[in-house]
Design a protein around this motif. Sequence first.
Motif, PDB file in Angstrom:
ATOM      1  N   LYS A 290     -42.000  22.571 -17.074  1.00  0.00           N
ATOM      2  CA  LYS A 290     -40.740  22.669 -17.929  1.00  0.00           C
ATOM      3  C   LYS A 290     -40.814  22.565 -19.430  1.00  0.00           C
ATOM      4  N   PHE A 291     -41.808  21.809 -19.863  1.00  0.00           N
ATOM      5  CA  PHE A 291     -42.140  21.813 -21.137  1.00  0.00           C
ATOM      6  C   PHE A 291     -43.186  22.826 -21.610  1.00  0.00           C
ATOM      7  N   SER A 292     -43.952  23.309 -20.589  1.00  0.00           N
ATOM      8  CA  SER A 292     -44.953  24.355 -20.959  1.00  0.00           C
ATOM      9  C   SER A 292     -43.979  25.747 -21.006  1.00  0.00           C
ATOM     10  N   ILE A 293     -43.186  26.013 -20.097  1.00  0.00           N
ATOM     11  CA  ILE A 293     -42.470  27.085 -20.489  1.00  0.00           C
ATOM     12  C   ILE A 293     -41.526  27.617 -21.850  1.00  0.00           C
ATOM     13  N   VAL A 294     -40.910  26.096 -22.318  1.00  0.00           N
ATOM     14  CA  VAL A 294     -40.332  26.078 -23.373  1.00  0.00           C
ATOM     15  C   VAL A 294     -41.168  26.485 -24.563  1.00  0.00           C
ATOM     16  N   VAL A 295     -42.421  26.037 -24.574  1.00  0.00           N
ATOM     17  CA  VAL A 295     -43.282  26.187 -25.699  1.00  0.00           C
ATOM     18  C   VAL A 295     -43.776  27.705 -25.647  1.00  0.00           C
TER      19      VAL A 295
ATOM     20  N   LEU B 119     -44.497  26.896 -36.525  1.00  0.00           N
ATOM     21  CA  LEU B 119     -43.793  26.028 -35.648  1.00  0.00           C
ATOM     22  C   LEU B 119     -44.351  26.172 -34.159  1.00  0.00           C
ATOM     23  N   ALA B 120     -44.805  27.380 -33.921  1.00  0.00           N
ATOM     24  CA  ALA B 120     -45.594  27.734 -32.720  1.00  0.00           C
ATOM     25  C   ALA B 120     -46.903  26.962 -32.428  1.00  0.00           C
ATOM     26  N   ILE B 121     -47.723  27.122 -33.462  1.00  0.00           N
ATOM     27  CA  ILE B 121     -48.835  26.447 -33.614  1.00  0.00           C
ATOM     28  C   ILE B 121     -48.564  24.798 -33.336  1.00  0.00           C
ATOM     29  N   VAL B 122     -47.780  24.374 -33.954  1.00  0.00           N
ATOM     30  CA  VAL B 122     -47.442  23.103 -33.952  1.00  0.00           C
ATOM     31  C   VAL B 122     -47.277  22.672 -32.534  1.00  0.00           C
ATOM     32  N   LEU B 123     -46.222  23.114 -32.047  1.00  0.00           N
ATOM     33  CA  LEU B 123     -45.695  22.962 -30.648  1.00  0.00           C
ATOM     34  C   LEU B 123     -47.033  23.239 -29.783  1.00  0.00           C
ATOM     35  N   MET B 124     -47.940  24.102 -29.704  1.00  0.00           N
ATOM     36  CA  MET B 124     -48.870  24.501 -28.888  1.00  0.00           C
ATOM     37  C   MET B 124     -49.737  23.269 -29.214  1.00  0.00           C
ATOM     38  N   LEU B 125     -50.142  22.426 -30.194  1.00  0.00           N
ATOM     39  CA  LEU B 125     -50.712  21.286 -30.291  1.00  0.00           C
ATOM     40  C   LEU B 125     -50.367  20.132 -29.665  1.00  0.00           C
TER      41      LEU B 125
ATOM     42  N   TRP C  54     -57.812  22.137 -16.010  1.00  0.00           N
ATOM     43  CA  TRP C  54     -58.407  23.452 -16.105  1.00  0.00           C
ATOM     44  C   TRP C  54     -57.024  24.215 -16.920  1.00  0.00           C
ATOM     45  N   HIS C  55     -55.795  23.886 -16.501  1.00  0.00           N
ATOM     46  CA  HIS C  55     -54.682  24.355 -17.397  1.00  0.00           C
ATOM     47  C   HIS C  55     -54.821  23.760 -18.637  1.00  0.00           C
ATOM     48  N   LEU C  56     -55.194  22.577 -18.936  1.00  0.00           N
ATOM     49  CA  LEU C  56     -55.433  22.091 -20.390  1.00  0.00           C
ATOM     50  C   LEU C  56     -56.457  22.822 -21.012  1.00  0.00           C
ATOM     51  N   VAL C  57     -57.481  23.326 -20.375  1.00  0.00           N
ATOM     52  CA  VAL C  57     -58.496  24.177 -20.998  1.00  0.00           C
ATOM     53  C   VAL C  57     -57.950  25.558 -21.572  1.00  0.00           C
ATOM     54  N   MET C  58     -57.132  26.050 -20.865  1.00  0.00           N
ATOM     55  CA  MET C  58     -56.274  27.221 -21.218  1.00  0.00           C
ATOM     56  C   MET C  58     -55.656  27.166 -22.400  1.00  0.00           C
ATOM     57  N   PHE C  59     -54.991  26.028 -22.316  1.00  0.00           N
ATOM     58  CA  PHE C  59     -54.138  25.554 -23.377  1.00  0.00           C
ATOM     59  C   PHE C  59     -54.929  25.719 -24.760  1.00  0.00           C
TER      60      PHE C  59
ATOM     61  N   ASN D 175     -54.407  38.260 -29.414  1.00  0.00           N
ATOM     62  CA  ASN D 175     -54.215  38.699 -27.808  1.00  0.00           C
ATOM     63  C   ASN D 175     -54.951  37.698 -26.923  1.00  0.00           C
ATOM     64  N   LEU D 176     -55.998  37.403 -27.308  1.00  0.00           N
ATOM     65  CA  LEU D 176     -56.790  36.397 -26.442  1.00  0.00           C
ATOM     66  C   LEU D 176     -55.899  35.087 -26.291  1.00  0.00           C
ATOM     67  N   ALA D 177     -55.174  34.826 -27.492  1.00  0.00           N
ATOM     68  CA  ALA D 177     -54.235  33.587 -27.390  1.00  0.00           C
ATOM     69  C   ALA D 177     -53.307  33.784 -26.307  1.00  0.00           C
ATOM     70  N   LEU D 178     -52.584  35.051 -26.300  1.00  0.00           N
ATOM     71  CA  LEU D 178     -51.552  35.417 -25.469  1.00  0.00           C
ATOM     72  C   LEU D 178     -51.918  35.202 -23.874  1.00  0.00           C
ATOM     73  N   ILE D 179     -53.189  35.891 -23.774  1.00  0.00           N
ATOM     74  CA  ILE D 179     -53.938  35.678 -22.454  1.00  0.00           C
ATOM     75  C   ILE D 179     -54.275  34.510 -21.947  1.00  0.00           C
ATOM     76  N   PHE D 180     -54.668  33.668 -22.480  1.00  0.00           N
ATOM     77  CA  PHE D 180     -55.187  32.330 -22.104  1.00  0.00           C
ATOM     78  C   PHE D 180     -54.279  31.406 -22.171  1.00  0.00           C
ATOM     79  N   TYR D 181     -53.118  31.541 -23.105  1.00  0.00           N
ATOM     80  CA  TYR D 181     -52.281  30.614 -22.857  1.00  0.00           C
ATOM     81  C   TYR D 181     -51.232  30.998 -21.629  1.00  0.00           C
ATOM     82  N   THR D 182     -50.926  32.216 -21.472  1.00  0.00           N
ATOM     83  CA  THR D 182     -50.026  32.825 -20.438  1.00  0.00           C
ATOM     84  C   THR D 182     -50.669  32.294 -19.080  1.00  0.00           C
ATOM     85  N   ILE D 183     -51.961  32.589 -18.977  1.00  0.00           N
ATOM     86  CA  ILE D 183     -52.530  32.170 -17.818  1.00  0.00           C
ATOM     87  C   ILE D 183     -52.391  30.545 -17.520  1.00  0.00           C
TER      88      ILE D 183
END
Length: 121
Positions: free
Chosen positions: A99-104, A70-76, A32-37, A10-18
């Motif tokens: 655009k890439f961020s939203i798809v991932v 797949l999601a973890i690989v795409l996040m990386l 700072w966006h990269l830090v959240m990712f 759930n923290l992943a959802l929060i940070f990644y969404t932010i």
Amino acid sequence: MLKYAIITINLALIFYTIGVFSEKRQGELKVWHLVMFLIGLVCDTTGTTLMGLLSKDGTLFSFHGITGLLAIVLMLVHALWAIIVLVKNNEKMKVSFHKFSIVVWVIWLIPFLSGAVFRMI
């Protein structure tokens, strides 16, 4: 251990969404966006690892397991691409990166939601 897995997922959802939606709203990729990712990636990997240790039903080769990997690989890839964009400091790349961020993010939501739904059923 389940409690920690649920918290970190759930923290992943929060940070990644932010990170993703702040970047979209601000119209340009910033450090700072990269830090959240990256925090989202670490939380997701930790939570997924904990869930995997708890799982005894072979979910690695299920829909949830495959989409989760797949999601973890795409996040990386997403985080690495963000680093490249920031290092190159190309304004056009920084503006179109969202655009890439939203798809991932959307792809990441599939295993997040399927894990919750499949476990509740």
